[in-house]
Design an enzyme around this catalytic site. Structure first.
Site, PDB file in Angstrom:
ATOM      1  CG  HIS A 144     -33.302  44.123 -45.232  1.00 17.97           C
ATOM      2  ND1 HIS A 144     -34.199  44.645 -45.506  1.00 17.97           N
ATOM      3  CD2 HIS A 144     -33.220  42.968 -44.225  1.00 17.97           C
ATOM      4  CE1 HIS A 144     -35.343  43.735 -45.367  1.00 17.97           C
ATOM      5  NE2 HIS A 144     -35.202  42.679 -44.318  1.00 17.97           N
ATOM      6  CG  ASN A 195     -39.407  43.829 -45.789  1.00 19.55           C
ATOM      7  OD1 ASN A 195     -39.797  43.494 -46.841  1.00 19.55           O
ATOM      8  ND2 ASN A 195     -38.408  43.859 -45.286  1.00 19.55           N
TER       9      ASN A 195
HETATM   10  N1  3HC Z   1     -29.848  25.307 -48.012  1.00 21.12           N
HETATM   11  C1  3HC Z   1     -29.714  24.632 -48.983  1.00 21.12           C
HETATM   12  N2  3HC Z   1     -30.486  24.135 -49.438  1.00 21.12           N
HETATM   13  C2  3HC Z   1     -31.847  24.909 -49.358  1.00 21.12           C
HETATM   14  C3  3HC Z   1     -31.756  25.926 -48.717  1.00 21.12           C
HETATM   15  C4  3HC Z   1     -31.030  26.228 -48.042  1.00 21.12           C
HETATM   16  N3  3HC Z   1     -31.697  27.070 -47.022  1.00 21.12           N
HETATM   17  N4  3HC Z   1     -33.057  26.698 -48.975  1.00 21.12           N
HETATM   18  C5  3HC Z   1     -33.978  25.744 -49.371  1.00 21.12           C
HETATM   19  N5  3HC Z   1     -33.089  24.345 -49.686  1.00 21.12           N
HETATM   20  C6  3HC Z   1     -32.731  23.533 -51.138  1.00 21.12           C
HETATM   21  C7  3HC Z   1     -34.924  22.775 -50.729  1.00 21.12           C
HETATM   22  O1  3HC Z   1     -34.679  21.814 -50.103  1.00 21.12           O
HETATM   23  C8  3HC Z   1     -35.086  22.403 -52.326  1.00 21.12           C
HETATM   24  O2  3HC Z   1     -33.389  21.300 -51.954  1.00 21.12           O
HETATM   25  P1  3HC Z   1     -34.365  19.793 -53.091  1.00 21.12           P
HETATM   26  O3  3HC Z   1     -34.699  20.294 -54.491  1.00 21.12           O
HETATM   27  O4  3HC Z   1     -33.201  18.796 -53.044  1.00 21.12           O
HETATM   28  O5  3HC Z   1     -35.760  18.845 -52.566  1.00 21.12           O
HETATM   29  C9  3HC Z   1     -33.858  23.025 -52.715  1.00 21.12           C
HETATM   30  O6  3HC Z   1     -33.463  24.227 -51.976  1.00 21.12           O
HETATM   31  C10 3HC Z   1     -35.201  24.078 -53.099  1.00 21.12           C
HETATM   32  O7  3HC Z   1     -33.989  25.000 -54.828  1.00 21.12           O
HETATM   33  P2  3HC Z   1     -35.162  25.234 -55.942  1.00 21.12           P
HETATM   34  O8  3HC Z   1     -34.340  26.342 -56.587  1.00 21.12           O
HETATM   35  O9  3HC Z   1     -35.106  23.909 -56.420  1.00 21.12           O
HETATM   36  O10 3HC Z   1     -36.033  25.857 -55.931  1.00 21.12           O
HETATM   37  P3  3HC Z   1     -36.955  26.731 -55.628  1.00 21.12           P
HETATM   38  O11 3HC Z   1     -36.132  27.181 -57.514  1.00 21.12           O
HETATM   39  O12 3HC Z   1     -37.727  26.775 -55.965  1.00 21.12           O
HETATM   40  O13 3HC Z   1     -36.579  28.409 -55.397  1.00 21.12           O
HETATM   41  C11 3HC Z   1     -35.847  29.647 -53.493  1.00 21.12           C
HETATM   42  C12 3HC Z   1     -35.987  28.609 -53.861  1.00 21.12           C
HETATM   43  C13 3HC Z   1     -34.441  30.110 -54.110  1.00 21.12           C
HETATM   44  C14 3HC Z   1     -36.241  29.962 -51.655  1.00 21.12           C
HETATM   45  C15 3HC Z   1     -37.917  30.175 -54.422  1.00 21.12           C
HETATM   46  O14 3HC Z   1     -38.915  29.793 -54.299  1.00 21.12           O
HETATM   47  C16 3HC Z   1     -37.533  31.672 -54.190  1.00 21.12           C
HETATM   48  O15 3HC Z   1     -36.783  32.782 -54.816  1.00 21.12           O
HETATM   49  N6  3HC Z   1     -38.732  32.313 -53.020  1.00 21.12           N
HETATM   50  C17 3HC Z   1     -38.888  33.780 -52.771  1.00 21.12           C
HETATM   51  C18 3HC Z   1     -37.935  34.415 -51.748  1.00 21.12           C
HETATM   52  C19 3HC Z   1     -37.961  35.168 -51.515  1.00 21.12           C
HETATM   53  O16 3HC Z   1     -38.449  36.759 -52.265  1.00 21.12           O
HETATM   54  N7  3HC Z   1     -37.350  35.901 -50.409  1.00 21.12           N
HETATM   55  C20 3HC Z   1     -37.245  37.028 -49.622  1.00 21.12           C
HETATM   56  C21 3HC Z   1     -38.031  37.154 -48.972  1.00 21.12           C
HETATM   57  S1  3HC Z   1     -38.149  38.725 -48.124  1.00 21.12           S
HETATM   58  C22 3HC Z   1     -37.261  38.848 -46.551  1.00 21.12           C
HETATM   59  O17 3HC Z   1     -36.537  38.678 -46.719  1.00 21.12           O
HETATM   60  C23 3HC Z   1     -37.267  40.133 -46.029  1.00 21.12           C
HETATM   61  C24 3HC Z   1     -37.734  40.252 -45.420  1.00 21.12           C
HETATM   62  O18 3HC Z   1     -37.492  41.331 -44.045  1.00 21.12           O
HETATM   63  C25 3HC Z   1     -39.575  40.148 -44.453  1.00 21.12           C
END
Ligand code: 3HC
Length: 295
Positions: A144, A195
């Site tokens: 997962h 989850n």
């Molecule tokens: N690939 C490459 N770049 C990506 C990307 C990807 N897949 N997704 C986002 N980016 C880029 C964005 O476009 C942005 O680029 P920019 O700076 O040029 O505009 C940049 O990454 C943003 O990165 P930052 O590090 O500056 O941003 P954050 O510090 O906000 O980190 C995050 C983003 C890692 C998504 C953070 O917000 C985070 O950890 N969020 C929580 C995510 C989470 O909890 N996920 C688990 C969910 S539960 C799950 O998935 C389980 C399911 O079963 C429900």
């Protein structure tokens, strides 16, 4: 099968999770098949991988050559038999519906090599129940990932009732080879670890708004700045898909009892097909608005 025998990985489902997992596998040097049921869906997933690899290269997290080599390792396909016929590991990320997953496993059990491991990216469903539609329940486990797979370090490796130790070791080693940190989930419980904690949090946030205690933005500000999560509860629900959270809750409600009953606010969103970022609108508006508006 052990880690040294793994060269080809088939990822079934090219949606948010599937294409992200395929990307991570290709970055780790594996030959990857990315499969979905329609050409357009596979193409969308493939383009999102290209976008992501370019983004990583722009930020010097990858060289242009590495990005190019990764995309070249990915073969997009629609035909299911062809997609799994050379697989050492199949990672399945099709919709979170037991019957759909069982149908896929029944079919691929015939097509995939006998020694291939099946790893499901299910968010909550029973690994044991899924494994029992195949003749390889010992070679079946949960793997997962978290959204976005390319950024999130954790992978839950979940044992079903029949999973062999050899299979769990191979999949844990595979997670490490993909530069992830595996955590072994010893019991096949609904929602596993993450989850079981995260989705009730989203549901409680929805109840606070449903009961008019606070607005969506106020609850999200609290989640981010007081509880310290990287996203607000509603931002995260929109990000992973409200439908995904809803399916996990609904299943936990059936299996574990009513305290997991989805809040009506979530049910309304799912019924209106407002799933979050992927459909343009969820708790926030991503088309006309600016997306999440959390101070
Ligand atoms: N690939 C490459 N770049 C990506 C990307 C990807 N897949 N997704 C986002 N980016 C880029 C964005 O476009 C942005 O680029 P920019 O700076 O040029 O505009 C940049 O990454 C943003 O990165 P930052 O590090 O500056 O941003 P954050 O510090 O906000 O980190 C995050 C983003 C890692 C998504 C953070 O917000 C985070 O950890 N969020 C929580 C995510 C989470 O909890 N996920 C688990 C969910 S539960 C799950 O998935 C389980 C399911 O079963 C429900």
């Amino acid at each position: 099968m052990d880690i040294d025998d793994i060269t080809t990985i088939s990822v079934l489902g090219a949606g948010n999770m599937g294409h992200g997992i395929a990307e991570v596998a290709a970055m780790a040097g594996y030959d990857v098949v990315l499969r979905d049921i329609e050409e357009e869906l596979v193409q969308d997933g493939y383009e999102q991988i290209e976008w992501s690899l370019n983004k990583l290269a722009e930020k010097d997290q990858l060289t242009d050559e590495e990005a190019e080599a990764a995309i070249e390792r990915i073969t997009p396909l629609v035909d299911l038999e062809e997609a799994v016929s050379d697989a050492d590991v199949v990672i399945e990320a099709v919709p979170e519906v037991m019957d759909i997953k069982k149908e896929v496993y029944t079919e691929i059990d015939e097509y995939a090599p006998e020694e291939a491991i099946f790893a499901t990216n299910t968010s909550s469903l029973s690994i044991t129940d899924l494994s029992e539609v195949t003749d390889r329940a010992e070679q079946f486990c949960g793997m997962h990932f978290f959204n976005p797979p390319v950024r999130m370090d954790l992978v839950e490796v979940v044992s079903g009732a029949h999973t062999s130790g050899e299979t769990l070791d191979a999949i844990e080693d595979l997670a490490v080879a993909m530069d992830k940190t595996p955590v072994r989930v010893r019991k096949d419980v609904p929602g596993f670890i993450v989850n079981r904690i995260l989705v009730p949090l989203m549901n409680e946030a929805a109840w606070l708004v449903e009961d008019d205690v606070a607005s969506i933005a106020e609850v999200d500000s609290t989640t981010k700045f007081d509880i310290g999560l990287p996203m607000g509860s509603f931002e995260l629900a929109d990000y992973v898909g409200i439908d995904v959270g809803y399916h996990v809750l609904d299943y936990m409600n059936d299996e574990l009892g009513q305290r997991y009953e989805p809040c009506p606010l979530m049910v309304e969103k799912v019924e209106a097909e407002q799933y979050g970022q992927k459909s343009g609108e969820g708790f926030y508006d991503y088309e006309d608005g600016d997306g999440a508006d959390v101070p």
